[in-house]
Design a protein around this motif. Structure first.
Motif, PDB file in Angstrom:
ATOM      1  N   ILE A 147     -34.593  85.598  15.714  1.00  0.00           N
ATOM      2  CA  ILE A 147     -35.494  85.867  14.597  1.00  0.00           C
ATOM      3  C   ILE A 147     -36.042  84.595  13.968  1.00  0.00           C
ATOM      4  CG2 ILE A 147     -35.655  86.883  12.287  1.00  0.00           C
ATOM      5  CD1 ILE A 147     -33.494  88.880  13.165  1.00  0.00           C
ATOM      6  N   ILE A 148     -35.169  83.616  13.757  1.00  0.00           N
ATOM      7  CA  ILE A 148     -35.579  82.393  13.088  1.00  0.00           C
ATOM      8  C   ILE A 148     -35.138  81.182  13.898  1.00  0.00           C
ATOM      9  CG2 ILE A 148     -35.232  80.932  11.055  1.00  0.00           C
ATOM     10  CD1 ILE A 148     -34.999  83.463   9.401  1.00  0.00           C
ATOM     11  N   ARG A 149     -36.105  80.330  14.259  1.00  0.00           N
ATOM     12  CA  ARG A 149     -35.856  78.976  14.760  1.00  0.00           C
ATOM     13  C   ARG A 149     -36.875  78.099  14.063  1.00  0.00           C
ATOM     14  NH1 ARG A 149     -35.296  77.624  20.827  1.00  0.00           N
ATOM     15  NH2 ARG A 149     -33.618  76.244  20.088  1.00  0.00           N
ATOM     16  N   GLY A 150     -36.612  77.791  12.804  1.00  0.00           N
ATOM     17  CA  GLY A 150     -37.624  77.127  11.991  1.00  0.00           C
ATOM     18  C   GLY A 150     -37.041  76.091  11.059  1.00  0.00           C
ATOM     19  N   GLY A 151     -37.842  75.696  10.066  1.00  0.00           N
ATOM     20  CA  GLY A 151     -37.424  74.709   9.083  1.00  0.00           C
ATOM     21  C   GLY A 151     -37.000  73.390   9.684  1.00  0.00           C
ATOM     22  N   PRO A 152     -37.652  72.895  10.761  1.00  0.00           N
ATOM     23  CA  PRO A 152     -37.131  71.710  11.440  1.00  0.00           C
ATOM     24  C   PRO A 152     -37.371  70.420  10.671  1.00  0.00           C
ATOM     25  CG  PRO A 152     -39.249  72.288  12.368  1.00  0.00           C
ATOM     26  CD  PRO A 152     -38.894  73.388  11.390  1.00  0.00           C
ATOM     27  N   PHE A 153     -36.416  69.513  10.767  1.00  0.00           N
ATOM     28  CA  PHE A 153     -36.606  68.139  10.328  1.00  0.00           C
ATOM     29  C   PHE A 153     -36.247  67.245  11.500  1.00  0.00           C
ATOM     30  CE2 PHE A 153     -35.433  64.050   8.601  1.00  0.00           C
ATOM     31  CZ  PHE A 153     -36.496  63.808   7.746  1.00  0.00           C
ATOM     32  N   VAL A 154     -37.161  66.316  11.830  1.00  0.00           N
ATOM     33  CA  VAL A 154     -37.012  65.506  13.042  1.00  0.00           C
ATOM     34  C   VAL A 154     -37.020  64.022  12.689  1.00  0.00           C
ATOM     35  CG1 VAL A 154     -38.000  64.942  15.301  1.00  0.00           C
ATOM     36  CG2 VAL A 154     -38.121  67.293  14.435  1.00  0.00           C
ATOM     37  N   LEU A 155     -36.125  63.269  13.338  1.00  0.00           N
ATOM     38  CA  LEU A 155     -36.112  61.814  13.281  1.00  0.00           C
ATOM     39  C   LEU A 155     -36.093  61.267  14.697  1.00  0.00           C
ATOM     40  CD1 LEU A 155     -33.401  60.972  10.567  1.00  0.00           C
ATOM     41  CD2 LEU A 155     -35.874  60.761  10.319  1.00  0.00           C
ATOM     42  N   PHE A 156     -36.752  60.120  14.900  1.00  0.00           N
ATOM     43  CA  PHE A 156     -36.548  59.370  16.144  1.00  0.00           C
ATOM     44  C   PHE A 156     -35.532  58.292  15.828  1.00  0.00           C
ATOM     45  CE2 PHE A 156     -37.516  56.075  19.307  1.00  0.00           C
ATOM     46  CZ  PHE A 156     -37.396  56.843  20.463  1.00  0.00           C
ATOM     47  N   HIS A 157     -34.346  58.443  16.388  1.00  0.00           N
ATOM     48  CA  HIS A 157     -33.222  57.582  16.021  1.00  0.00           C
ATOM     49  C   HIS A 157     -32.340  57.382  17.241  1.00  0.00           C
ATOM     50  CE1 HIS A 157     -30.442  55.622  13.318  1.00  0.00           C
ATOM     51  NE2 HIS A 157     -29.474  56.476  13.588  1.00  0.00           N
ATOM     52  N   GLU A 158     -31.932  56.136  17.465  1.00  0.00           N
ATOM     53  CA  GLU A 158     -31.068  55.798  18.599  1.00  0.00           C
ATOM     54  C   GLU A 158     -31.722  56.221  19.913  1.00  0.00           C
ATOM     55  OE1 GLU A 158     -27.505  57.798  17.345  1.00  0.00           O
ATOM     56  OE2 GLU A 158     -26.749  56.007  16.314  1.00  0.00           O
ATOM     57  N   ASP A 159     -33.028  55.955  20.027  1.00  0.00           N
ATOM     58  CA  ASP A 159     -33.812  56.176  21.252  1.00  0.00           C
ATOM     59  C   ASP A 159     -33.923  57.643  21.662  1.00  0.00           C
ATOM     60  OD1 ASP A 159     -34.363  53.438  21.633  1.00  0.00           O
ATOM     61  OD2 ASP A 159     -32.409  53.141  22.577  1.00  0.00           O
ATOM     62  N   LYS A 160     -33.829  58.537  20.705  1.00  0.00           N
ATOM     63  CA  LYS A 160     -34.015  59.956  21.012  1.00  0.00           C
ATOM     64  C   LYS A 160     -34.542  60.683  19.779  1.00  0.00           C
ATOM     65  CE  LYS A 160     -29.674  60.146  21.968  1.00  0.00           C
ATOM     66  NZ  LYS A 160     -28.315  60.546  22.405  1.00  0.00           N
ATOM     67  N   PHE A 161     -35.193  61.790  20.024  1.00  0.00           N
ATOM     68  CA  PHE A 161     -35.636  62.655  18.933  1.00  0.00           C
ATOM     69  C   PHE A 161     -34.484  63.570  18.549  1.00  0.00           C
ATOM     70  CE2 PHE A 161     -39.522  61.315  20.959  1.00  0.00           C
ATOM     71  CZ  PHE A 161     -40.436  61.191  19.920  1.00  0.00           C
ATOM     72  N   LYS A 162     -34.187  63.611  17.251  1.00  0.00           N
ATOM     73  CA  LYS A 162     -33.103  64.440  16.749  1.00  0.00           C
ATOM     74  C   LYS A 162     -33.684  65.451  15.773  1.00  0.00           C
ATOM     75  CE  LYS A 162     -29.635  60.778  17.179  1.00  0.00           C
ATOM     76  NZ  LYS A 162     -28.508  60.048  16.537  1.00  0.00           N
ATOM     77  N   MET A 163     -33.268  66.692  15.915  1.00  0.00           N
ATOM     78  CA  MET A 163     -33.783  67.763  15.065  1.00  0.00           C
ATOM     79  C   MET A 163     -32.650  68.523  14.401  1.00  0.00           C
ATOM     80  SD  MET A 163     -35.927  71.245  16.032  1.00  0.00           S
ATOM     81  CE  MET A 163     -37.464  70.460  16.492  1.00  0.00           C
ATOM     82  N   TRP A 164     -32.795  68.716  13.104  1.00  0.00           N
ATOM     83  CA  TRP A 164     -31.930  69.605  12.336  1.00  0.00           C
ATOM     84  C   TRP A 164     -32.814  70.768  11.879  1.00  0.00           C
ATOM     85  CZ3 TRP A 164     -32.088  64.368  12.203  1.00  0.00           C
ATOM     86  CH2 TRP A 164     -30.909  63.674  12.478  1.00  0.00           C
ATOM     87  N   TYR A 165     -32.375  71.998  12.080  1.00  0.00           N
ATOM     88  CA  TYR A 165     -33.240  73.141  11.794  1.00  0.00           C
ATOM     89  C   TYR A 165     -32.402  74.351  11.413  1.00  0.00           C
ATOM     90  CZ  TYR A 165     -32.076  75.046  16.436  1.00  0.00           C
ATOM     91  OH  TYR A 165     -31.412  75.559  17.527  1.00  0.00           O
ATOM     92  N   VAL A 166     -33.072  75.397  10.937  1.00  0.00           N
ATOM     93  CA  VAL A 166     -32.372  76.626  10.550  1.00  0.00           C
ATOM     94  C   VAL A 166     -32.602  77.690  11.620  1.00  0.00           C
ATOM     95  CG1 VAL A 166     -32.541  76.077   8.111  1.00  0.00           C
ATOM     96  CG2 VAL A 166     -34.298  77.504   9.150  1.00  0.00           C
ATOM     97  N   SER A 167     -31.582  78.509  11.820  1.00  0.00           N
ATOM     98  CA  SER A 167     -31.666  79.477  12.908  1.00  0.00           C
ATOM     99  C   SER A 167     -30.754  80.670  12.648  1.00  0.00           C
ATOM    100  CB  SER A 167     -31.252  78.801  14.219  1.00  0.00           C
ATOM    101  OG  SER A 167     -31.239  79.742  15.278  1.00  0.00           O
TER     102      SER A 167
END
Length: 307
Positions: A147-167
């Motif tokens: 139903i929900i894979r949203g609210g993402p926050f993304v950083l490029f850190h330590e040579d990779k894209f990192k995402m924290w999100y709600v689900s």
């Protein structure tokens, strides 16, 4: 933490058809030494949201420089996952100097109230215009996240894209209204566009008192991470701000009592506070945030006075 509340930065007006109310989920990025751009979602008379921006002075974020005269991201095509509204939750600059705007598409459904999935739009002109990567979500539904894979926050850190999100994939009836139930999850990507089908749960709600989280906002320090997020309470059925710290961005310790920013008797934040976003410049730290009804009256700012 102690914050000095400085009031509303920007209020919606009735002058534009697409921007009658709200300034939801303030999402800042420093474009240059003289321009801090804060992306917001404003809504039309039918409560349908589009993405625009307000430019502020970095040394004085209460001073408005200019604002967009049209949306930088409009609703999607009929039948798309974002055809009933869009709102931004994160923006980063990639190695090619393009801006990646991660956003949530709002889809009205028949047997459930709505579905929220994540899209990506890219700007090659420093945030003046954006083009969707795809008309379908970059975070599509999966078996555990229907139903929900949203609210993402993304950083490029330590040579990779990192995402924290709600689900999540549940609903709960609260005060006679079906409300979504969801936790915070984590993903990694090599290009910021292609992501795994399912994320790792990093922060679970307290099912006795909470039913979900709002957009996380993560800040890295030398050997740690800290995160602002919104907590969707059951009693009262309102938002509050939460705060957590981590050594690796995956294992988090909740410290909600330390956030130091709550509702007040000011008309725009008497019931809720949510969507905190930190910005630092020349040794000062501010927090942009929303009040009642997802920032119906505008977005606010507070200055950190003690950490």
């Amino acid at each position: 933490m102690k914050w000095k509340k400085l009031g509303l930065v920007w209020k919606p007006s009735d002058n534009r058809e697409w921007s009658k109310t709200h300034a939801t989920c303030p999402t800042p990025i420093l474009l240059d030494e003289n321009r801090l751009r804060v992306f917001i979602q404003t809504r039309d008379i039918n409560n349908i949201g589009r993405v625009s921006y307000v430019d502020l002075k970095p040394e004085n974020p209460l001073e408005i420089v200019q604002e967009s005269i049209k949306p930088v991201l409009d609703i999607g095509e009929p039948g798309a996952f974002d055809d009933n509204g869009v709102f931004q939750t994160s923006i980063i600059r990639n190695k090619d100097n393009d801006l990646y705007l991660y956003y949530v598409g709002f889809e009205i459904c028949h047997n459930i109230r709505y579905r929220l999935l994540t899209g990506l739009a890219i700007s090659k002109d420093n945030g003046e215009t954006f083009k969707r990567v795809s008309n379908v979500p970059i975070l599509e539904r999966s078996n555990e996240e229907t139903i929900i894979r949203g609210g993402p926050f993304v950083l490029f850190h330590e040579d990779k894209f990192k995402m924290w999100y709600v689900s999540g994939n549940e609903w709960e009836n609260l005060d006679g209204k079906e409300m979504p139930v969801y936790d915070l999850r984590y993903l990694e990507s090599n290009d910021g566009i292609n992501w795994p089908k399912e994320g790792k749960i990093i922060l679970k709600i307290d099912r006795e008192t909470e039913h979900g989280f709002g957009r996380p906002f993560v800040v890295t320090e030398e050997n740690s991470y800290h995160m602002y997020y919104s907590v969707r309470k059951k009693i009262p059925l309102q938002y509050r701000l939460g705060y957590a710290t981590s050594k690796d961005g995956i294992a988090w310790e909740r410290k909600d009592s330390e956030i130091g920013l709550d509702i007040s008797d000011r008309y725009w934040e008497t019931e809720s506070v949510e969507f905190g976003a930190e910005f630092s410049f020349n040794g000062k730290t501010w927090l942009f945030y929303n009040g009642n009804d997802f920032g119906k009256d505008g977005f606010a700012i507070a200055l950190l006075s003690e950490k």
